[in-house]
Structure formats: C-alpha cells, structure tokens
Design a protein around this motif. Structure first.
Motif, PDB file in Angstrom:
ATOM      1  N   UNK A  29      24.412   0.686  56.663  1.00  0.00           N
ATOM      2  CA  UNK A  29      24.567   1.108  55.421  1.00  0.00           C
ATOM      3  C   UNK A  29      23.375   0.977  55.453  1.00  0.00           C
ATOM      4  N   UNK A  30      22.046   0.236  54.773  1.00  0.00           N
ATOM      5  CA  UNK A  30      21.539   0.297  54.634  1.00  0.00           C
ATOM      6  C   UNK A  30      20.591   0.324  56.206  1.00  0.00           C
ATOM      7  N   UNK A  31      20.273   0.248  57.087  1.00  0.00           N
ATOM      8  CA  UNK A  31      19.651   1.813  57.854  1.00  0.00           C
ATOM      9  C   UNK A  31      19.947   2.894  57.865  1.00  0.00           C
ATOM     10  N   UNK A  32      20.685   2.957  56.953  1.00  0.00           N
ATOM     11  CA  UNK A  32      20.777   5.057  57.072  1.00  0.00           C
ATOM     12  C   UNK A  32      20.263   5.088  55.201  1.00  0.00           C
ATOM     13  N   UNK A  33      19.950   4.171  54.423  1.00  0.00           N
ATOM     14  CA  UNK A  33      18.969   4.149  53.408  1.00  0.00           C
ATOM     15  C   UNK A  33      18.209   4.969  53.923  1.00  0.00           C
ATOM     16  N   UNK A  34      17.442   4.132  54.664  1.00  0.00           N
ATOM     17  CA  UNK A  34      15.907   3.604  55.149  1.00  0.00           C
ATOM     18  C   UNK A  34      15.850   5.687  55.752  1.00  0.00           C
ATOM     19  N   UNK A  35      16.568   5.562  56.305  1.00  0.00           N
ATOM     20  CA  UNK A  35      15.973   6.536  57.226  1.00  0.00           C
ATOM     21  C   UNK A  35      15.980   8.231  56.341  1.00  0.00           C
ATOM     22  N   UNK A  36      17.316   7.736  55.153  1.00  0.00           N
ATOM     23  CA  UNK A  36      17.120   9.143  53.747  1.00  0.00           C
ATOM     24  C   UNK A  36      15.606   8.959  53.501  1.00  0.00           C
ATOM     25  N   UNK A  37      15.127   7.936  53.397  1.00  0.00           N
ATOM     26  CA  UNK A  37      14.067   7.886  52.173  1.00  0.00           C
ATOM     27  C   UNK A  37      13.351   8.619  53.493  1.00  0.00           C
ATOM     28  N   UNK A  38      12.692   8.247  54.393  1.00  0.00           N
ATOM     29  CA  UNK A  38      11.773   8.546  54.954  1.00  0.00           C
ATOM     30  C   UNK A  38      11.740  10.064  55.362  1.00  0.00           C
ATOM     31  N   UNK A  39      13.193  10.686  55.276  1.00  0.00           N
ATOM     32  CA  UNK A  39      13.379  11.516  55.491  1.00  0.00           C
ATOM     33  C   UNK A  39      13.380  12.776  54.074  1.00  0.00           C
ATOM     34  N   UNK A  40      12.836  12.414  53.015  1.00  0.00           N
ATOM     35  CA  UNK A  40      13.117  12.719  51.702  1.00  0.00           C
ATOM     36  C   UNK A  40      12.403  14.777  52.090  1.00  0.00           C
ATOM     37  N   UNK A  41      11.095  14.075  52.850  1.00  0.00           N
ATOM     38  CA  UNK A  41      10.459  15.223  52.916  1.00  0.00           C
ATOM     39  C   UNK A  41      11.122  16.762  53.519  1.00  0.00           C
ATOM     40  N   UNK A  42      11.483  16.192  54.855  1.00  0.00           N
ATOM     41  CA  UNK A  42      12.143  17.195  55.255  1.00  0.00           C
ATOM     42  C   UNK A  42      13.503  17.989  54.702  1.00  0.00           C
ATOM     43  N   UNK A  43      14.126  16.644  54.382  1.00  0.00           N
ATOM     44  CA  UNK A  43      15.580  17.205  52.891  1.00  0.00           C
ATOM     45  C   UNK A  43      15.321  18.166  51.421  1.00  0.00           C
ATOM     46  N   UNK A  44      13.965  18.141  51.434  1.00  0.00           N
ATOM     47  CA  UNK A  44      13.564  19.267  50.036  1.00  0.00           C
ATOM     48  C   UNK A  44      12.465  19.630  51.137  1.00  0.00           C
ATOM     49  N   UNK A  45      12.007  19.925  52.058  1.00  0.00           N
ATOM     50  CA  UNK A  45      11.062  21.248  52.427  1.00  0.00           C
ATOM     51  C   UNK A  45      12.424  22.185  53.414  1.00  0.00           C
ATOM     52  N   UNK A  46      13.860  21.484  53.470  1.00  0.00           N
ATOM     53  CA  UNK A  46      15.000  21.649  53.920  1.00  0.00           C
ATOM     54  C   UNK A  46      15.425  23.129  52.530  1.00  0.00           C
ATOM     55  N   UNK A  47      15.476  22.857  51.495  1.00  0.00           N
ATOM     56  CA  UNK A  47      15.109  23.732  50.233  1.00  0.00           C
ATOM     57  C   UNK A  47      14.174  24.303  49.793  1.00  0.00           C
ATOM     58  N   UNK A  48      13.364  24.457  50.510  1.00  0.00           N
ATOM     59  CA  UNK A  48      12.065  25.566  49.577  1.00  0.00           C
ATOM     60  C   UNK A  48      12.554  26.970  50.641  1.00  0.00           C
ATOM     61  N   UNK A  49      12.152  28.093  49.797  1.00  0.00           N
ATOM     62  CA  UNK A  49      11.819  29.560  50.136  1.00  0.00           C
ATOM     63  C   UNK A  49      10.897  29.659  51.320  1.00  0.00           C
ATOM     64  N   UNK A  50      11.978  30.780  52.018  1.00  0.00           N
ATOM     65  CA  UNK A  50      11.228  31.241  52.954  1.00  0.00           C
ATOM     66  C   UNK A  50       9.334  31.478  52.582  1.00  0.00           C
ATOM     67  N   UNK A  51       8.848  31.604  51.800  1.00  0.00           N
ATOM     68  CA  UNK A  51       8.384  32.307  50.780  1.00  0.00           C
ATOM     69  C   UNK A  51       6.987  30.818  50.365  1.00  0.00           C
ATOM     70  N   UNK A  52       7.520  30.134  50.219  1.00  0.00           N
ATOM     71  CA  UNK A  52       7.249  28.723  49.830  1.00  0.00           C
ATOM     72  C   UNK A  52       6.640  28.066  50.994  1.00  0.00           C
ATOM     73  N   UNK A  53       7.388  27.937  52.377  1.00  0.00           N
ATOM     74  CA  UNK A  53       7.735  27.385  53.903  1.00  0.00           C
ATOM     75  C   UNK A  53       6.355  28.015  54.402  1.00  0.00           C
TER      76      UNK A  53
END
Length: 122
Positions: A29-53
């Motif tokens: 569970x702790x390792x999962x949290x660390x991975x998620x924190x490191x991937x915050x940029x990717x998770x937010x990137x996937x929510x951006x519109x195609x124009x923003x990307x």
C-alpha cells in the motif's frame, strides 16, 4: 506435555505468519502511494483537453509539480471556489510559445489528482 508444546509452537508459528502477511500488505500500500505521487503529472496530463496538450512543449514528463495553497487571486480560472485556502498540486508545463510567459500552470486535487483548473502565468 507433548500436546502443550506442540500447541504453543503451532500458535507461535501461526502468529508469525499472520504478522508477516500484514507487513507485506502495508508495504505494498505504501509503495502504491509513492507510485501515484510520482505519476501526478501523468494523471493530470490525461485529463487535459487535446488543445491543451497541443499547446504544451513535450509530454507529461516535462512538467514540474509542487504543492501550494490556493488564494483568491490564483483562482481566476478555477470554477470550483471550494479549493480557496486549500493545498493543491501545481503542475507547470512548458509551452511552445516563443514569447514570455512560455508555460502553462495547472492545478490538481492532492487527494484525487483531479484537474481543478488553470493558473495565471506572468
């Protein structure tokens, strides 16, 4: 006497196995949290519109993130005003613009990583 010794040994072994299994669950569970924190940029990137990307120079890996507390002045492009005074992620992406400012600021919720809105750049 043999039954008591066998019972005590079995109980100790069983408790040892239970303790070891709980540790591995907590570790994963702790390792999962660390991975998620490191991937915050990717998770937010996937929510951006195609124009923003398209406006961003590079990919999610080129963004830099930090935690900030949103103030009223920072929330001009944020629809959900409930984030005022709360800590959020600020992701700073470089843009293809040749002029200054040449970056795009995006805010995300620190718990869910949901896209909140864009920030002002100067």
């Amino acid at each position: 006497m043999k039954k008591i010794t066998l019972y005590i040994l079995s109980t100790a072994l069983l408790l040892g196995l239970i303790a070891c299994s709980n540790e591995s669950v907590q570790s994963s569970k702790n390792e999962e949290k660390i991975v998620k924190k490191d991937d915050v940029r990717e998770i937010v990137w996937n929510q951006l519109s195609s124009e923003q990307k398209e406006w961003i120079n590079g990919t999610w890996e080129d963004g830099k993130f930090s935690k900030i507390t949103l103030t009223e002045n920072m929330m001009i492009q944020v629809d959900d005003k409930s984030y005022e005074g709360k800590e959020v992620y600020l992701i700073d992406f470089p843009t293809k613009s040749k002029f200054i400012p040449n970056n795009m600021i995006v805010y995300a919720d620190v718990n869910t990583f949901n896209y909140i809105g864009n920030g002002l750049v100067d």
